[in-house]
Design a protein around this motif. Structure first.
Motif, mmCIF file in Angstrom:
data_model
loop_
_atom_site.group_PDB
_atom_site.id
_atom_site.type_symbol
_atom_site.label_atom_id
_atom_site.label_comp_id
_atom_site.label_asym_id
_atom_site.label_seq_id
_atom_site.Cartn_x
_atom_site.Cartn_y
_atom_site.Cartn_z
ATOM 1 N N VAL A 61 0.841 -1.204 0.000
ATOM 2 C CA VAL A 61 0.000 0.000 0.000
ATOM 3 C C VAL A 61 0.874 1.251 0.000
ATOM 4 O O VAL A 61 0.663 2.184 -0.783
ATOM 5 N N GLU A 62 1.859 1.278 0.892
ATOM 6 C CA GLU A 62 2.747 2.439 0.975
ATOM 7 C C GLU A 62 3.536 2.622 -0.322
ATOM 8 O O GLU A 62 3.734 3.750 -0.799
ATOM 9 N N ALA A 63 3.984 1.524 -0.908
ATOM 10 C CA ALA A 63 4.735 1.606 -2.163
ATOM 11 C C ALA A 63 3.863 2.166 -3.286
ATOM 12 O O ALA A 63 4.333 2.962 -4.112
ATOM 13 N N ALA A 64 2.600 1.765 -3.319
ATOM 14 C CA ALA A 64 1.689 2.265 -4.349
ATOM 15 C C ALA A 64 1.481 3.770 -4.209
ATOM 16 O O ALA A 64 1.472 4.503 -5.207
ATOM 17 N N ALA A 65 1.326 4.242 -2.973
ATOM 18 C CA ALA A 65 1.128 5.673 -2.758
ATOM 19 C C ALA A 65 2.366 6.476 -3.157
ATOM 20 O O ALA A 65 2.254 7.579 -3.705
ATOM 21 N N ARG A 66 3.552 5.916 -2.899
ATOM 22 C CA ARG A 66 4.783 6.602 -3.299
ATOM 23 C C ARG A 66 4.935 6.636 -4.820
ATOM 24 O O ARG A 66 5.355 7.644 -5.394
ATOM 25 N N ALA A 67 4.584 5.536 -5.460
ATOM 26 C CA ALA A 67 4.782 5.431 -6.913
ATOM 27 C C ALA A 67 3.740 6.194 -7.716
ATOM 28 O O ALA A 67 4.008 6.593 -8.853
ATOM 29 N N CYS A 68 2.574 6.396 -7.133
ATOM 30 C CA CYS A 68 1.453 6.998 -7.873
ATOM 31 C C CYS A 68 1.101 8.340 -7.231
ATOM 32 O O CYS A 68 -0.009 8.547 -6.726
ATOM 33 N N GLY A 69 2.043 9.253 -7.265
ATOM 34 C CA GLY A 69 1.888 10.528 -6.579
ATOM 35 C C GLY A 69 1.040 11.552 -7.284
ATOM 36 O O GLY A 69 0.888 12.671 -6.786
ATOM 37 N N ASP A 70 0.465 11.180 -8.426
ATOM 38 C CA ASP A 70 -0.382 12.113 -9.167
ATOM 39 C C ASP A 70 -1.870 11.816 -9.026
ATOM 40 O O ASP A 70 -2.703 12.447 -9.674
ATOM 41 N N VAL A 71 -2.244 10.875 -8.151
ATOM 42 C CA VAL A 71 -3.635 10.441 -8.024
ATOM 43 C C VAL A 71 -4.519 11.563 -7.475
ATOM 44 O O VAL A 71 -4.136 12.268 -6.532
ATOM 45 N N THR A 72 -5.697 11.712 -8.061
ATOM 46 C CA THR A 72 -6.702 12.657 -7.559
ATOM 47 C C THR A 72 -8.003 11.970 -7.144
ATOM 48 O O THR A 72 -8.852 12.592 -6.505
ATOM 49 N N LEU A 73 -8.169 10.702 -7.522
ATOM 50 C CA LEU A 73 -9.374 9.954 -7.157
ATOM 51 C C LEU A 73 -8.983 8.520 -6.808
ATOM 52 O O LEU A 73 -8.474 7.785 -7.656
ATOM 53 N N LEU A 74 -9.224 8.131 -5.565
ATOM 54 C CA LEU A 74 -8.956 6.782 -5.083
ATOM 55 C C LEU A 74 -10.265 6.013 -4.998
ATOM 56 O O LEU A 74 -11.208 6.467 -4.346
ATOM 57 N N VAL A 75 -10.325 4.851 -5.643
ATOM 58 C CA VAL A 75 -11.516 4.000 -5.589
ATOM 59 C C VAL A 75 -11.155 2.722 -4.849
ATOM 60 O O VAL A 75 -10.457 1.852 -5.376
ATOM 61 N N ASN A 76 -11.630 2.608 -3.604
ATOM 62 C CA ASN A 76 -11.411 1.415 -2.786
ATOM 63 C C ASN A 76 -12.493 0.394 -3.117
ATOM 64 O O ASN A 76 -13.563 0.364 -2.502
ATOM 65 N N ASN A 77 -12.213 -0.430 -4.109
ATOM 66 C CA ASN A 77 -13.195 -1.383 -4.611
ATOM 67 C C ASN A 77 -12.921 -2.821 -4.172
ATOM 68 O O ASN A 77 -13.852 -3.606 -4.025
ATOM 69 N N ALA A 78 -11.672 -3.192 -3.956
ATOM 70 C CA ALA A 78 -11.335 -4.586 -3.663
ATOM 71 C C ALA A 78 -12.111 -5.087 -2.449
ATOM 72 O O ALA A 78 -12.196 -4.407 -1.424
ATOM 73 N N GLY A 79 -12.687 -6.269 -2.580
ATOM 74 C CA GLY A 79 -13.445 -6.833 -1.474
ATOM 75 C C GLY A 79 -13.625 -8.328 -1.638
ATOM 76 O O GLY A 79 -13.523 -8.863 -2.743
ATOM 77 N N ILE A 80 -13.879 -9.010 -0.520
ATOM 78 C CA ILE A 80 -14.120 -10.443 -0.548
ATOM 79 C C ILE A 80 -15.334 -10.774 0.315
ATOM 80 O O ILE A 80 -15.678 -10.040 1.250
ATOM 81 N N SER A 81 -15.985 -11.891 -0.014
ATOM 82 C CA SER A 81 -17.075 -12.428 0.800
ATOM 83 C C SER A 81 -16.887 -13.924 0.879
ATOM 84 O O SER A 81 -16.841 -14.605 -0.139
ATOM 85 N N ARG A 82 -16.764 -14.444 2.111
ATOM 86 C CA ARG A 82 -16.518 -15.873 2.307
ATOM 87 C C ARG A 82 -17.780 -16.645 2.679
ATOM 88 O O ARG A 82 -17.744 -17.863 2.791
ATOM 89 N N GLY A 83 -18.894 -15.932 2.902
ATOM 90 C CA GLY A 83 -20.162 -16.604 3.145
ATOM 91 C C GLY A 83 -20.227 -17.364 4.452
ATOM 92 O O GLY A 83 -20.307 -18.600 4.461
ATOM 93 N N SER A 84 -20.232 -16.646 5.559
ATOM 94 C CA SER A 84 -20.252 -17.303 6.867
ATOM 95 C C SER A 84 -21.217 -16.611 7.807
ATOM 96 O O SER A 84 -21.335 -15.386 7.815
#
Length: 233
Positions: A61-84
């Motif tokens: 996560v930290e490496a991505a933020a350092r490498a992508c320093g021009d971001v103006t819109l972050l979309v937190n989409n990743a997700g999982i459902s294990r059905g419990s």
């Protein structure tokens, strides 16, 4: 903010809603789209910049933020459902895995990218939640707890990032036509439609997207008597 000429970073962008967000961002004229996934070889959409990212790994996560320093819109989409359910033998392990991806992942990404967004004028964060942020179903109760926590996280981030001009948008949706809901019968919402609604909300400065009729009904049911979350299911 406008999607046109923005720089968008999308987690879980290899399929489903994440892929729909990437397509929608390109169609809306985004200047650059970072498409993140655990294995970037599964990023096949032309015109995006593939990023290797496991949202449960703080160093990535930290490496991505350092490498992508021009971001103006972050979309937190990743997700999982294990059905419990909450009382099943595997519930605690399942919940920990879901929380790592669905709650701690967006939290870590938001913390890491908040200074980037501030530097670039404020921008916005989109957190993909669920109608199950507000109600719990027997076969997905641990998933519901993770999404409920992330709804609270989104509300807190909105308060703390307001001063730097960063918008926070919570996206609530029921069942979509994606791999995660492939086992669920009945009508499902198109991920492309959810992506379009989301970016329209970002441009309109709205705090929340209720992406389908089921989600809107659930939200209205929170003030019913008895409330939707207390009803037998």
């Amino acid at each position: 903010m406008k999607i046109k000429d923005s720089v968008v970073f999308i987690t879980g962008a290899n399929r489903g809603l994440g892929l729909a967000y990437a397509r929608a961002a390109l169609a809306a004229g985004a200047k650059k789209v970072y498409a993140a996934a655990r294995d970037p070889k599964f990023i096949t959409l032309e015109g995006v910049h593939a990023v290797a990212l496991d949202v449960t790994k703080p160093e990535q996560v930290e490496a991505a933020a350092r490498a992508c320093g021009d971001v103006t819109l972050l979309v937190n989409n990743a997700g999982i459902s294990r059905g419990s359910g909450l009382l099943s033998p595997e519930a605690m392990d399942t919940a920990r895995a879901e929380f790592e991806t669905n709650f701690f992942g967006p939290w870590a990404l938001s913390r890491a990218f908040a200074p980037v967004l501030a530097k670039n004028g404020g921008g916005a964060i989109v957190n993909v939640l669920s109608a199950l942020s507000w109600i719990s179903l027997p076969g997905a109760a641990t998933y519901s707890t993770s999404k409920s926590a992330t709804w609270s996280l989104s509300n807190g981030l909105r308060n703390e990032l307001r001063e730097q001009g960063t918008q926070v948008v919570s996206v609530h949706v029921a069942f979509m036509d994606t791999d995660m809901a492939s086992h669920v019968p009945g009508d499902k919402t198109s991920p492309d439609d959810v992506a379009k609604q989301t970016f329209a909300a970002v441009e309109a400065g709205l705090p929340e997207v209720l992406a389908d009729a089921v989600t809107r009904q659930v939200k209205q049911g929170l003030v019913a008597d008895p409330p939707a979350y207390a009803a037998a299911r």
